[in-house]
Design a protein around this motif. Structure first.
Motif, mmCIF file in Angstrom:
data_model
loop_
_atom_site.group_PDB
_atom_site.id
_atom_site.type_symbol
_atom_site.label_atom_id
_atom_site.label_comp_id
_atom_site.label_asym_id
_atom_site.label_seq_id
_atom_site.Cartn_x
_atom_site.Cartn_y
_atom_site.Cartn_z
ATOM 1 N N GLU A 243 0.792 -1.129 -0.128
ATOM 2 C CA GLU A 243 -0.002 -0.070 0.002
ATOM 3 C C GLU A 243 0.873 1.260 -0.025
ATOM 4 O O GLU A 243 0.447 2.423 -0.690
ATOM 5 N N ASP A 244 2.008 1.091 0.644
ATOM 6 C CA ASP A 244 2.680 2.530 0.777
ATOM 7 C C ASP A 244 3.457 2.646 -0.707
ATOM 8 O O ASP A 244 3.535 3.898 -1.247
ATOM 9 N N ALA A 245 3.556 1.406 -1.243
ATOM 10 C CA ALA A 245 4.262 1.688 -2.564
ATOM 11 C C ALA A 245 3.344 2.308 -3.642
ATOM 12 O O ALA A 245 3.515 3.476 -4.541
ATOM 13 N N LYS A 246 1.937 1.864 -3.693
ATOM 14 C CA LYS A 246 0.960 2.443 -4.386
ATOM 15 C C LYS A 246 0.743 3.916 -4.106
ATOM 16 O O LYS A 246 0.661 4.502 -4.882
ATOM 17 N N ASN A 247 0.710 4.253 -2.725
ATOM 18 C CA ASN A 247 0.531 5.676 -2.356
ATOM 19 C C ASN A 247 1.597 6.605 -2.943
ATOM 20 O O ASN A 247 1.384 7.700 -3.538
ATOM 21 N N ILE A 248 2.868 6.170 -2.935
ATOM 22 C CA ILE A 248 4.094 7.035 -3.278
ATOM 23 C C ILE A 248 3.909 7.291 -4.982
ATOM 24 O O ILE A 248 4.307 7.996 -5.336
ATOM 25 N N LEU A 249 3.620 6.018 -5.567
ATOM 26 C CA LEU A 249 3.247 6.200 -7.108
ATOM 27 C C LEU A 249 2.497 7.091 -7.589
ATOM 28 O O LEU A 249 2.568 7.516 -8.833
ATOM 29 N N ARG A 250 1.152 7.546 -6.695
ATOM 30 C CA ARG A 250 0.533 8.406 -7.051
ATOM 31 C C ARG A 250 1.235 9.868 -7.426
ATOM 32 O O ARG A 250 0.764 10.719 -7.963
ATOM 33 N N GLU A 251 2.274 10.249 -6.449
ATOM 34 C CA GLU A 251 2.981 11.334 -6.573
ATOM 35 C C GLU A 251 4.337 11.120 -7.190
ATOM 36 O O GLU A 251 4.823 12.462 -7.542
ATOM 37 N N PHE A 252 4.902 10.172 -7.066
ATOM 38 C CA PHE A 252 6.355 10.036 -7.836
ATOM 39 C C PHE A 252 6.200 8.860 -9.006
ATOM 40 O O PHE A 252 6.228 7.817 -8.802
ATOM 41 N N LYS A 253 6.110 9.475 -10.172
ATOM 42 C CA LYS A 253 5.892 8.540 -11.418
ATOM 43 C C LYS A 253 7.610 8.156 -11.821
ATOM 44 O O LYS A 253 8.276 9.012 -11.954
ATOM 45 N N VAL A 254 7.601 7.055 -11.908
ATOM 46 C CA VAL A 254 8.801 6.559 -12.283
ATOM 47 C C VAL A 254 8.941 5.699 -13.764
ATOM 48 O O VAL A 254 7.755 5.198 -14.009
ATOM 49 N N ASP A 255 9.943 5.727 -14.498
ATOM 50 C CA ASP A 255 10.066 5.220 -15.542
ATOM 51 C C ASP A 255 10.643 3.515 -15.438
ATOM 52 O O ASP A 255 10.479 2.745 -16.233
ATOM 53 N N TYR A 256 11.089 3.339 -14.312
ATOM 54 C CA TYR A 256 11.664 1.864 -14.069
ATOM 55 C C TYR A 256 11.444 1.488 -12.605
ATOM 56 O O TYR A 256 11.729 2.221 -11.517
ATOM 57 N N ILE A 257 10.984 0.400 -12.578
ATOM 58 C CA ILE A 257 10.774 -0.274 -11.156
ATOM 59 C C ILE A 257 11.928 -1.334 -10.876
ATOM 60 O O ILE A 257 12.063 -2.144 -11.622
ATOM 61 N N THR A 258 12.699 -0.974 -9.776
ATOM 62 C CA THR A 258 13.574 -2.201 -9.480
ATOM 63 C C THR A 258 13.374 -3.252 -8.398
ATOM 64 O O THR A 258 14.028 -4.196 -8.230
ATOM 65 N N GLY A 259 12.151 -3.049 -7.903
ATOM 66 C CA GLY A 259 11.783 -4.203 -6.900
ATOM 67 C C GLY A 259 10.598 -3.436 -5.773
ATOM 68 O O GLY A 259 10.223 -2.408 -6.123
ATOM 69 N N GLY A 260 10.503 -4.206 -4.615
ATOM 70 C CA GLY A 260 9.633 -3.617 -3.508
ATOM 71 C C GLY A 260 10.323 -2.816 -2.512
ATOM 72 O O GLY A 260 11.442 -2.617 -2.600
ATOM 73 N N LEU A 261 9.600 -2.181 -1.699
ATOM 74 C CA LEU A 261 9.985 -1.256 -0.904
ATOM 75 C C LEU A 261 10.792 -2.091 0.455
ATOM 76 O O LEU A 261 11.621 -1.339 1.255
ATOM 77 N N ASP A 262 10.454 -3.313 0.587
ATOM 78 C CA ASP A 262 11.301 -3.884 1.560
ATOM 79 C C ASP A 262 12.571 -4.857 0.954
ATOM 80 O O ASP A 262 13.192 -5.427 1.582
ATOM 81 N N GLU A 263 12.885 -4.335 -0.386
ATOM 82 C CA GLU A 263 13.839 -5.053 -1.266
ATOM 83 C C GLU A 263 15.275 -4.165 -1.583
ATOM 84 O O GLU A 263 15.960 -4.340 -2.216
ATOM 85 N N TYR A 264 14.958 -2.979 -0.649
ATOM 86 C CA TYR A 264 16.127 -1.963 -0.841
ATOM 87 C C TYR A 264 17.657 -2.778 -0.710
ATOM 88 O O TYR A 264 18.444 -2.242 -1.363
ATOM 89 N N PRO A 265 17.939 -3.447 0.083
ATOM 90 C CA PRO A 265 19.436 -4.149 0.011
ATOM 91 C C PRO A 265 19.841 -4.840 -1.487
ATOM 92 O O PRO A 265 20.935 -4.725 -1.530
ATOM 93 N N VAL A 266 18.791 -5.018 -2.243
ATOM 94 C CA VAL A 266 19.309 -5.674 -3.423
ATOM 95 C C VAL A 266 18.794 -4.989 -4.522
ATOM 96 O O VAL A 266 19.430 -5.130 -5.836
#
Length: 355
Positions: A243-266
């Motif tokens: 849900e956090d990812a979905k909320n942020i995508l409403r305001e910050f449009k990205v060209d590339y998605i690298t993974g989930g919010l809990d996957e930041y180490p990789v």
């Protein structure tokens, strides 16, 4: 051996239970244990209680106190939550775990889902607390084996990143409240009319992305040629994370998605591969910049790199890899309970300095 203070495994277990969706957490220990974490989680809607163990309980045990606390919490939830489905985390502390309190023994005694987590602050890495919480959820059937293994892998990778490149290095890191903000503002001013290719990379840990997305949004308002990359896959992670990812995508449009919010180490590795392809002039990485092997990019691409992160102990680790480091303070405290992008110090200064 780490010489400066680090987050507690108890706190990590509490945040992980928050992500699972508990209504309340009971700390089975002294009233002051993990006080700051308890206060912050209240901002996120999780009610935190304590069994308030005292010196007498350290000798004779406090399971009766724990049972009374569980009963009080269930009564509280009955008054404030009408659906009758109560999920309560029971988190051990140094006091209760050292004397061997059996917090699993209460699981079947109440009409509620109780999630005991055996954890204390002597477990070394804070992520062990989160892994223990996931083990409890697996045992109770709240997550499946596949999700457990993914969570465990990510949490171990998070510790690995911090030990190799971040705040958990085996030496004392002096905190500093200075950064390169003035230099970065001057850099941006000097490049505003040159139309540089700017890569804005969000590689943030869970809900901190609500703040770390903000400066990237402001950079998009300054430069016309921006490419946005983010670990904002709304189909990965526990319910709150998605849900956090979905909320942020409403305001910050990205060209590339690298993974989930809990996957930041990789996800940093994938971000670098994308950066090698697009060959930017300026790269701004916001969140956990030291999780990106940015030095690999600089070997192939002549670019300026800026890392934005949280905490006075991260300035020096970031400067080992980036040309500039900008530090936000208390990012975690600012985003708890939020469901939309939160203003950052860096973003606000950009907005006013580069109008």
């Amino acid at each position: 051996m780490i010489l400066h203070p680090r987050p507690s495994p108890i706190a990590a277990a509490m945040y992980q239970l928050r992500d699972v969706g508990v209504d309340a957490i009971i700390l089975h220990g002294p009233a002051g244990c993990c006080f700051r974490t308890a206060r912050l989680l209240e901002l996120d809607g999780v009610r935190v209680f304590t069994s308030a163990m005292d010196e007498n309980d350290f000798i004779f045990g406090a399971m009766d106190k724990l049972r009374r606390t569980i009963e009080e919490v269930i009564e509280y939830l009955k008054e404030h939550k009408n659906d009758g489905n109560y999920m309560i985390g029971i988190v051990g502390t140094c006091a209760s775990m050292i004397i061997g309190e059996d917090i699993w023994s209460v699981v079947d005694e109440y009409d509620a889902t109780l999630i005991p987590v055996e954890v204390h602050s002597g477990l070394n890495d804070n992520t062990i607390g989160a892994i223990n919480a996931m083990e409890s959820c697996l045992k109770l059937g709240l997550i499946d084996e596949k999700e457990f293994e993914r969570q465990k892998y990510m949490l171990k990778k998070a510790t690995e990143i911090e030990k190799k490149r971040g705040m958990a290095k085996s030496k004392y890191i002096k905190p500093t409240y200075e950064d390169d903000l003035k230099d970065v503002i001057e850099l941006f001013k000097n490049n505003m009319n040159k139309n540089p290719k700017v890569a804005c990379v969000l590689n943030a840990k869970k809900e901190t992305a609500y703040l770390f997305a903000h400066p990237l949004i402001k950079i998009n308002e300054i430069f016309n040629n921006c490419i946005n990359i983010g670990n904002l896959d709304e189909n990965i992670g526990l319910k709150k994370i998605r849900e956090d990812a979905k909320n942020i995508l409403r305001e910050f449009k990205v060209d590339y998605i690298t993974g989930g919010l809990d996957e930041y180490p990789v996800t940093g590795e994938k971000a670098v591969e994308i950066l090698k392809e697009i060959k930017p002039d300026i790269v701004v990485v916001s969140g956990v910049p030291h999780a990106l092997p940015i030095e690999e990019l600089k070997e192939e691409v002549d670019c300026i790199t800026i890392g934005v992160s949280d905490g006075p102990r991260l300035y020096y680790p970031i400067k080992e890899y980036y040309d500039y480091a900008v530090i936000e303070l208390d990012a975690h405290a600012k985003v708890l309970g939020k469901r939309e992008v939160v203003k950052s110090r860096f973003g606000e200064i950009l907005e006013y300095a580069l109008k």
